[in-house]
Design a protein around this motif. Structure first.
Motif, PDB file in Angstrom:
ATOM      1  N   GLY A  42     -17.170  10.721   9.713  1.00 12.39           N
ATOM      2  CA  GLY A  42     -16.105  10.010   9.024  1.00 12.39           C
ATOM      3  C   GLY A  42     -16.328  10.095   7.528  1.00 12.39           C
ATOM      4  O   GLY A  42     -17.220  10.791   7.033  1.00 12.39           O
ATOM      5  N   PRO A  43     -15.528   9.387   6.768  1.00 10.22           N
ATOM      6  CA  PRO A  43     -15.673   9.425   5.314  1.00 10.22           C
ATOM      7  C   PRO A  43     -17.071   8.983   4.883  1.00 10.22           C
ATOM      8  O   PRO A  43     -17.650   8.065   5.467  1.00 10.22           O
ATOM      9  CB  PRO A  43     -14.612   8.419   4.838  1.00 10.22           C
ATOM     10  CG  PRO A  43     -13.622   8.343   5.955  1.00 10.22           C
ATOM     11  CD  PRO A  43     -14.416   8.530   7.210  1.00 10.22           C
ATOM     12  N   PRO A  44     -17.636   9.622   3.850  1.00  8.60           N
ATOM     13  CA  PRO A  44     -18.976   9.225   3.390  1.00  8.60           C
ATOM     14  C   PRO A  44     -18.965   7.823   2.796  1.00  8.60           C
ATOM     15  O   PRO A  44     -18.030   7.445   2.087  1.00  8.60           O
ATOM     16  CB  PRO A  44     -19.322  10.276   2.329  1.00  8.60           C
ATOM     17  CG  PRO A  44     -18.005  10.835   1.898  1.00  8.60           C
ATOM     18  CD  PRO A  44     -17.104  10.765   3.088  1.00  8.60           C
ATOM     19  N   VAL A  45     -20.030   7.053   3.089  1.00  8.32           N
ATOM     20  CA  VAL A  45     -20.158   5.679   2.617  1.00  8.32           C
ATOM     21  C   VAL A  45     -21.541   5.506   2.005  1.00  8.32           C
ATOM     22  O   VAL A  45     -22.547   5.928   2.594  1.00  8.32           O
ATOM     23  CB  VAL A  45     -19.979   4.662   3.769  1.00  8.32           C
ATOM     24  CG1 VAL A  45     -19.966   3.239   3.219  1.00  8.32           C
ATOM     25  CG2 VAL A  45     -18.714   4.939   4.558  1.00  8.32           C
ATOM     26  N   ASN A  62     -14.344  -1.066   6.310  1.00  3.42           N
ATOM     27  CA  ASN A  62     -14.736   0.279   6.716  1.00  3.42           C
ATOM     28  C   ASN A  62     -14.926   0.342   8.230  1.00  3.42           C
ATOM     29  O   ASN A  62     -15.672  -0.442   8.805  1.00  3.42           O
ATOM     30  CB  ASN A  62     -16.045   0.673   6.025  1.00  3.42           C
ATOM     31  CG  ASN A  62     -16.585   1.990   6.537  1.00  3.42           C
ATOM     32  OD1 ASN A  62     -15.901   3.000   6.499  1.00  3.42           O
ATOM     33  ND2 ASN A  62     -17.821   1.961   7.027  1.00  3.42           N
ATOM     34  N   MET A  63     -14.248   1.289   8.889  1.00  2.00           N
ATOM     35  CA  MET A  63     -14.340   1.432  10.338  1.00  2.00           C
ATOM     36  C   MET A  63     -15.128   2.658  10.760  1.00  2.00           C
ATOM     37  O   MET A  63     -15.265   2.928  11.962  1.00  2.00           O
ATOM     38  CB  MET A  63     -12.926   1.502  10.928  1.00  2.00           C
ATOM     39  CG  MET A  63     -12.065   0.273  10.668  1.00  2.00           C
ATOM     40  SD  MET A  63     -12.700  -1.195  11.490  1.00  2.00           S
ATOM     41  CE  MET A  63     -12.276  -0.813  13.199  1.00  2.00           C
ATOM     42  N   ALA A  64     -15.641   3.448   9.811  1.00  2.00           N
ATOM     43  CA  ALA A  64     -16.426   4.633  10.156  1.00  2.00           C
ATOM     44  C   ALA A  64     -17.735   4.210  10.816  1.00  2.00           C
ATOM     45  O   ALA A  64     -18.390   3.257  10.383  1.00  2.00           O
ATOM     46  CB  ALA A  64     -16.712   5.459   8.908  1.00  2.00           C
ATOM     47  N   TRP A  65     -18.128   4.949  11.866  1.00  2.00           N
ATOM     48  CA  TRP A  65     -19.357   4.608  12.582  1.00  2.00           C
ATOM     49  C   TRP A  65     -20.565   4.875  11.696  1.00  2.00           C
ATOM     50  O   TRP A  65     -20.616   5.850  10.947  1.00  2.00           O
ATOM     51  CB  TRP A  65     -19.466   5.411  13.872  1.00  2.00           C
ATOM     52  CG  TRP A  65     -18.429   5.002  14.865  1.00  2.00           C
ATOM     53  CD1 TRP A  65     -17.267   5.639  15.159  1.00  2.00           C
ATOM     54  CD2 TRP A  65     -18.442   3.821  15.669  1.00  2.00           C
ATOM     55  NE1 TRP A  65     -16.549   4.937  16.097  1.00  2.00           N
ATOM     56  CE2 TRP A  65     -17.248   3.827  16.434  1.00  2.00           C
ATOM     57  CE3 TRP A  65     -19.333   2.767  15.816  1.00  2.00           C
ATOM     58  CZ2 TRP A  65     -16.934   2.804  17.325  1.00  2.00           C
ATOM     59  CZ3 TRP A  65     -19.022   1.750  16.707  1.00  2.00           C
ATOM     60  CH2 TRP A  65     -17.844   1.782  17.452  1.00  2.00           C
ATOM     61  N   GLY A  66     -21.543   3.976  11.798  1.00  2.00           N
ATOM     62  CA  GLY A  66     -22.750   4.097  11.000  1.00  2.00           C
ATOM     63  C   GLY A  66     -23.203   2.735  10.531  1.00  2.00           C
ATOM     64  O   GLY A  66     -22.636   1.703  10.917  1.00  2.00           O
ATOM     65  N   PRO A  67     -24.213   2.699   9.665  1.00  4.90           N
ATOM     66  CA  PRO A  67     -24.792   1.414   9.248  1.00  4.90           C
ATOM     67  C   PRO A  67     -23.848   0.549   8.432  1.00  4.90           C
ATOM     68  O   PRO A  67     -24.094  -0.649   8.283  1.00  4.90           O
ATOM     69  CB  PRO A  67     -26.011   1.835   8.407  1.00  4.90           C
ATOM     70  CG  PRO A  67     -25.703   3.234   7.955  1.00  4.90           C
ATOM     71  CD  PRO A  67     -24.921   3.845   9.078  1.00  4.90           C
ATOM     72  N   VAL A  89     -21.015  -6.711   2.860  1.00  5.38           N
ATOM     73  CA  VAL A  89     -20.364  -7.900   3.431  1.00  5.38           C
ATOM     74  C   VAL A  89     -19.489  -7.458   4.602  1.00  5.38           C
ATOM     75  O   VAL A  89     -18.579  -6.644   4.419  1.00  5.38           O
ATOM     76  CB  VAL A  89     -19.516  -8.630   2.375  1.00  5.38           C
ATOM     77  CG1 VAL A  89     -18.793  -9.817   3.000  1.00  5.38           C
ATOM     78  CG2 VAL A  89     -20.397  -9.083   1.221  1.00  5.38           C
ATOM     79  N   ARG A  90     -19.749  -8.006   5.782  1.00  4.42           N
ATOM     80  CA  ARG A  90     -19.000  -7.627   6.975  1.00  4.42           C
ATOM     81  C   ARG A  90     -17.881  -8.632   7.256  1.00  4.42           C
ATOM     82  O   ARG A  90     -18.111  -9.841   7.227  1.00  4.42           O
ATOM     83  CB  ARG A  90     -19.929  -7.533   8.193  1.00  4.42           C
ATOM     84  CG  ARG A  90     -20.766  -6.273   8.215  1.00  4.42           C
ATOM     85  CD  ARG A  90     -21.559  -6.132   9.518  1.00  4.42           C
ATOM     86  NE  ARG A  90     -22.029  -4.779   9.702  1.00  4.42           N
ATOM     87  CZ  ARG A  90     -23.156  -4.295   9.190  1.00  4.42           C
ATOM     88  NH1 ARG A  90     -23.927  -5.103   8.472  1.00  4.42           N
ATOM     89  NH2 ARG A  90     -23.503  -3.034   9.391  1.00  4.42           N
ATOM     90  N   CYS A  91     -16.705  -8.109   7.570  1.00  6.90           N
ATOM     91  CA  CYS A  91     -15.539  -8.939   7.866  1.00  6.90           C
ATOM     92  C   CYS A  91     -14.753  -8.300   9.004  1.00  6.90           C
ATOM     93  O   CYS A  91     -14.661  -7.071   9.083  1.00  6.90           O
ATOM     94  CB  CYS A  91     -14.622  -9.058   6.657  1.00  6.90           C
ATOM     95  SG  CYS A  91     -15.419  -9.666   5.153  1.00  6.90           S
TER      96      CYS A  91
END
Length: 340
Positions: A42-45, A62-67, A89-91
Motif C-alpha cells: 500500500g502507500p508508504p507510511v 490510514n488503512m494500509a496494512w502494517g504497523p 494516534v489510532r482512531c
C-alpha cells in the motif's frame, strides 16, 4: 523376500503416502490462507509530526496494512496519494476543523473492547475523553472548532436495515458540556412536535457551534433536520436524507439517499440538496455510498467505498457533472485543512 522385509516396504509406502497427503493438505491450507490474507503493501507510511492546523494538508485514518494501520496520517493536499506521515494516534472515526480534532477509539479493557471519544488539540494531544455507549460510526467538528459530535451504534451495526439504534452526542469543546443524546431534543415535524419511541438521530454536520444538520429516522422514514442547541430542537426540512454534510458556504447539503429498485444491502446514491430551493441533484457516482461525505472544497465531494484494504477514498463533482475518481487508496475519515 521374507515377511519382515515385506512389512518394512509396506510401512515405508504408508509413510510416504501419508507424507504426500499431509503436504498436499498443508499446501491447500496455505493457498486458502493466502487468498484470505489482507493485501500487503500500500502507500508508504513513515512516522513523524502531524498537526491539525497546517494549511494545505489532508488528514485521514490510514488503512494500509502494517504497523501504522488505523493511525491518523497527513499528506499534502496536492499529492493525496503520496507518502504519508503517521501521527501514532489510532482512531476508528476522526474529524478535525480549526485545530480541534475528535477521535473515536477502541480501547482494550480486560477481556473486551470499549470505546471512547477523545478531543484533541492541534498537536493531537488529548484534552478530554468520554466513554461511548456503542460502536463508533460518525464524527464531526464545527467549522470554528468549538463543538464536536459523534454517533455510535447502540445495537446493530449497519444503516442498511431497520434493526439498529443509534446515540448521537454534541459537545461544547470549551466548557466540556455534553448533550449525551440528541433524542432528548424536541423533534418538530410538519410544524408540530412529534413524539415517537422509535426515534433515531445520527450524522451531525455543523453550520456553527450552536447549529447543525442531522438525520432523524422515525416511522420507517428519514428526515434532514436542522438542530438548535440553545432551543434544543430538531426541525424537519426534507425527507429521505441520511448522513448530511454541509457545504463550506452553508447553502447545500450532500447526503446519501435511498433509491428504489436496487439491492436492500446497498440502497444509497450520493445526492446534493440546495437548502434554499430544496432541489436535489444526483451526483455522477452510481455506486452505493454508505458514508458521510466530506466537502474537499465548494465544488468537490470526498467519500469512502470498499477497497482492498477495507476502504478507499473517491471524489466526484457536487453539481452532477463529471465522473467519480479514485483520490487515494487505503484511507477513511478524511478532513481537509484549507489554505489561508
Amino acid at each position: 523376500m521374507n515377511r519382515t522385509r515385506r512389512l518394512l516396504i509396506l510401512l515405508a509406502a504408508v509413510l510416504l503416502l501419508t507424507g504426500v497427503a499431509v503436504g498436499a493438505t498443508l499446501r491447500a491450507a496455505d493457498r486458502a490462507a493466502e487468498k484470505d490474507r489482507p493485501r500487503a503493501g500500500g502507500p508508504p507510511v513513515r512516522p513523524g509530526a502531524v498537526t491539525l492546523d497546517a494549511p494545505g494538508r489532508d488528514v485521514f485514518r490510514n488503512m494500509a496494512w502494517g504497523p501504522h494501520r488505523d493511525e491518523i496520517v497527513s499528506v499534502p493536499d496536492a499529492d493525496p496519494a503520496g507518502p504519508r506521515t503517521s501521527s501514532g494516534v489510532r482512531c476508528l472515526r476522526f474529524h478535525t476543523a480549526a485545530g480541534t480534532g475528535v477521535c473515536l477509539q477502541s480501547v482494550r479493557s480486560g477481556l473486551r473492547d470499549v470505546y471512547r471519544a477523545v478531543v484533541l488539540d492541534a498537536r493531537l494531544r488529548p484534552l478530554r475523553h468520554f466513554d461511548l455507549a456503542g460502536i463508533p460510526t460518525r464524527a464531526r467538528v464545527s467549522p470554528d472548532g468549538r463543538a464536536a459530535a459523534w454517533t455510535v451504534f447502540v445495537s446493530g451495526d449497519s444503516y442498511a436495515g431497520t434493526a439498529f439504534s443509534t446515540r448521537t452526542s454534541v459537545l461544547d469543546v470549551r466548557t466540556g458540556e455534553l448533550d449525551r443524546d440528541l433524542e432528548t431534543y424536541r423533534f418538530v415535524l410538519d410544524g408540530r412536535p412529534h413524539r415517537a419511541a422509535d426515534l433515531n438521530v445520527w450524522g451531525v454536520t455543523f453550520a456553527d457551534a450552536g447549529h447543525f444538520y442531522a438525520t432523524v429516522a422515525t416511522g420507517g422514514k428519514t428526515y434532514l433536520v436542522r438542530g438548535d442547541r440553545a432551543e434544543r430542537t430538531l426541525r424537519a426540512l426534507h425527507e429521505n436524507v441520511e448522513c448530511p454534510s454541509l457545504s463550506p458556504d452553508g447553502t447545500r447539503v450532500a447526503y446519501k439517499k435511498r433509491v428504489e429498485g436496487v439491492s436492500p444491502d446497498a440502497p444509497w446514491r450520493l445526492y446534493v440538496l440546495d437548502l434554499r430551493t430544496l432541489r436535489e441533484t444526483a451526483t455522477a457516482e452510481r455506486r452505493s455510498v454508505d458514508d458521510q461525505a466530506v466537502w474537499r472544497d465548494g465544488r468537490t465531494l470526498v467519500y469512502s467505498l470498499p477497497g482492498d484494504y477495507g476502504s478507499d477514498l473517491w471524489t466526484v463533482p457536487a453539481d452532477g457533472s463529471g465522473r467519480a475518481r479514485l483520490l487515494t487508496e487505503a484511507a477513511l475519515a478524511p478532513a481537509f485543512i484549507a489554505r489561508p
